[in-house]
Design a protein around this motif. Structure first.
Motif, PDB file in Angstrom:
ATOM      1  N   THR A 144       9.326   2.789   5.941  1.00 39.36           N
ATOM      2  CA  THR A 144       9.744   2.711   4.639  1.00 39.36           C
ATOM      3  C   THR A 144      11.041   1.594   4.644  1.00 39.36           C
ATOM      4  O   THR A 144      11.845   2.093   5.475  1.00 39.36           O
ATOM      5  N   LEU A 145      10.985   0.751   3.868  1.00 39.91           N
ATOM      6  CA  LEU A 145      12.179  -0.111   3.688  1.00 39.91           C
ATOM      7  C   LEU A 145      13.363   0.582   3.340  1.00 39.91           C
ATOM      8  O   LEU A 145      13.441   1.328   2.523  1.00 39.91           O
ATOM      9  N   LYS A 146      14.511   0.582   4.107  1.00 41.75           N
ATOM     10  CA  LYS A 146      15.871   0.955   3.687  1.00 41.75           C
ATOM     11  C   LYS A 146      16.603  -0.202   3.405  1.00 41.75           C
ATOM     12  O   LYS A 146      17.731   0.028   2.819  1.00 41.75           O
ATOM     13  N   GLY A 147      16.622  -1.162   3.906  1.00 47.13           N
ATOM     14  CA  GLY A 147      17.658  -2.367   3.895  1.00 47.13           C
ATOM     15  C   GLY A 147      17.138  -3.776   4.722  1.00 47.13           C
ATOM     16  O   GLY A 147      16.309  -3.784   5.168  1.00 47.13           O
ATOM     17  N   ILE A 148      18.105  -4.701   4.501  1.00 50.73           N
ATOM     18  CA  ILE A 148      17.604  -5.654   5.388  1.00 50.73           C
ATOM     19  C   ILE A 148      19.111  -6.310   5.827  1.00 50.73           C
ATOM     20  O   ILE A 148      20.207  -6.126   5.226  1.00 50.73           O
ATOM     21  N   ILE A 149      18.818  -6.927   7.080  1.00 52.66           N
ATOM     22  CA  ILE A 149      20.277  -7.468   7.772  1.00 52.66           C
ATOM     23  C   ILE A 149      19.845  -9.248   7.924  1.00 52.66           C
ATOM     24  O   ILE A 149      18.710  -9.452   8.486  1.00 52.66           O
ATOM     25  N   CYS A 150      20.700  -9.724   7.299  1.00 52.88           N
ATOM     26  CA  CYS A 150      20.456 -11.459   7.712  1.00 52.88           C
ATOM     27  C   CYS A 150      21.827 -11.861   8.510  1.00 52.88           C
ATOM     28  O   CYS A 150      22.759 -11.019   8.821  1.00 52.88           O
ATOM     29  N   ARG A 151      21.573 -13.147   8.922  1.00 48.67           N
ATOM     30  CA  ARG A 151      22.787 -13.501   9.986  1.00 48.67           C
ATOM     31  C   ARG A 151      24.056 -13.724   9.118  1.00 48.67           C
ATOM     32  O   ARG A 151      25.060 -13.192   9.848  1.00 48.67           O
ATOM     33  N   TYR A 152      24.039 -13.657   7.928  1.00 48.19           N
ATOM     34  CA  TYR A 152      25.214 -13.685   7.185  1.00 48.19           C
ATOM     35  C   TYR A 152      25.866 -12.091   7.361  1.00 48.19           C
ATOM     36  O   TYR A 152      27.406 -12.213   7.415  1.00 48.19           O
ATOM     37  N   SER A 154       2.570  -0.659  -1.722  1.00 49.44           N
ATOM     38  CA  SER A 154       2.994   0.250  -3.158  1.00 49.44           C
ATOM     39  C   SER A 154       3.796   1.116  -2.627  1.00 49.44           C
ATOM     40  O   SER A 154       4.436   1.924  -3.562  1.00 49.44           O
ATOM     41  N   ASN A 155       3.819   1.600  -1.467  1.00 46.55           N
ATOM     42  CA  ASN A 155       4.927   2.746  -0.934  1.00 46.55           C
ATOM     43  C   ASN A 155       6.020   2.214  -0.478  1.00 46.55           C
ATOM     44  O   ASN A 155       6.591   3.253   0.280  1.00 46.55           O
ATOM     45  N   ASN A 156       6.399   1.125  -0.696  1.00 46.92           N
ATOM     46  CA  ASN A 156       7.548   0.488   0.012  1.00 46.92           C
ATOM     47  C   ASN A 156       7.687   0.300   1.425  1.00 46.92           C
ATOM     48  O   ASN A 156       8.694   0.377   2.193  1.00 46.92           O
ATOM     49  N   LYS A 157       6.483   0.413   2.014  1.00 47.67           N
ATOM     50  CA  LYS A 157       6.330   0.081   3.633  1.00 47.67           C
ATOM     51  C   LYS A 157       6.396  -1.305   4.040  1.00 47.67           C
ATOM     52  O   LYS A 157       5.744  -1.960   3.107  1.00 47.67           O
ATOM     53  N   VAL A 158       6.953  -1.774   4.790  1.00 49.76           N
ATOM     54  CA  VAL A 158       7.140  -3.100   5.280  1.00 49.76           C
ATOM     55  C   VAL A 158       5.538  -3.770   6.009  1.00 49.76           C
ATOM     56  O   VAL A 158       5.444  -2.946   6.826  1.00 49.76           O
ATOM     57  N   VAL A 159       5.230  -4.754   5.261  1.00 48.17           N
ATOM     58  CA  VAL A 159       4.074  -5.222   5.859  1.00 48.17           C
ATOM     59  C   VAL A 159       4.107  -6.570   6.477  1.00 48.17           C
ATOM     60  O   VAL A 159       3.178  -7.135   7.140  1.00 48.17           O
ATOM     61  N   VAL A 192      12.263  -7.756  -2.860  1.00 45.16           N
ATOM     62  CA  VAL A 192      10.965  -7.827  -1.928  1.00 45.16           C
ATOM     63  C   VAL A 192      10.067  -8.539  -2.592  1.00 45.16           C
ATOM     64  O   VAL A 192       9.968  -8.862  -3.914  1.00 45.16           O
ATOM     65  N   ALA A 193       8.820  -8.845  -1.884  1.00 49.88           N
ATOM     66  CA  ALA A 193       7.625  -9.465  -2.233  1.00 49.88           C
ATOM     67  C   ALA A 193       6.644  -8.411  -2.224  1.00 49.88           C
ATOM     68  O   ALA A 193       6.683  -7.512  -1.173  1.00 49.88           O
TER      69      ALA A 193
END
Length: 153
Positions: free
Chosen positions: A136-144, A43-48, A16-17
């Motif tokens: 809150t961020l749990k994961g990410i899905i990419c095209r791959y 700072s709370n791992n929420k996606v902005v 993450v950034a």
């Protein structure tokens, strides 16, 4: 028909950034990890937001290249070259918060594979953050991940 959900196909180890990171830091991560973008969290791992190669490249389009004078003799204004270099340094020093996209598509862990694949195709996006009901961020899905889920049983 693929009955997997976001939770089944997402990557949970997400790089993450933060909004205060510099573009230079993020560019280095993108190159090193060979990925096209990162979710931006607070700072709370929420996606902005999301910061991608595209966001950085859009900014670089505003760099003015130096005017070339008396081309055959190879003379150019050095102060213009200096200005171009300064512009590039300025962009590298930009904060992620200044360049990130905030209008982003997010999905939930129990969203279906078909729904996610369709959203990504229709909106021409390469990655979607997976969040819970509190964002809150749990994961990410990419095209791959989509392709992998389609062809691995």
């Amino acid at each position: 028909m693929n009955n997997k959900t976001a939770k089944d196909i997402m990557t949970t180890e997400v790089i993450v950034a933060k909004q205060d990171d510099t573009v230079s830091d993020v560019a280095n991560i993108l190159v090193k990890q060979r990925i096209g973008g990162l979710p931006v969290v607070d700072s709370n791992n929420k996606v902005v937001g999301i910061i991608s190669e595209t966001d950085i490249m859009k900014k670089e389009k505003h760099i003015e290249s130096p005017n070339v004078v008396n081309f055959l003799e190879g003379l150019i204004f050095l102060e213009d070259l200096k200005k171009m270099e300064d512009d590039i340094k300025k962009i590298a020093a930009y904060k992620v918060g200044d360049l990130m996209s905030t209008d982003i598509v997010k999905v939930q862990e129990d969203d279906t594979f078909d729904m996610i694949a369709n959203i990504m195709i229709k909106k021409s996006i390469n990655r979607v953050p997976v969040v819970d009901k509190d964002n809150t961020l749990k994961g990410i899905i990419c095209r791959y991940d989509i392709i992998k889920a389609m062809y691995s049983e």
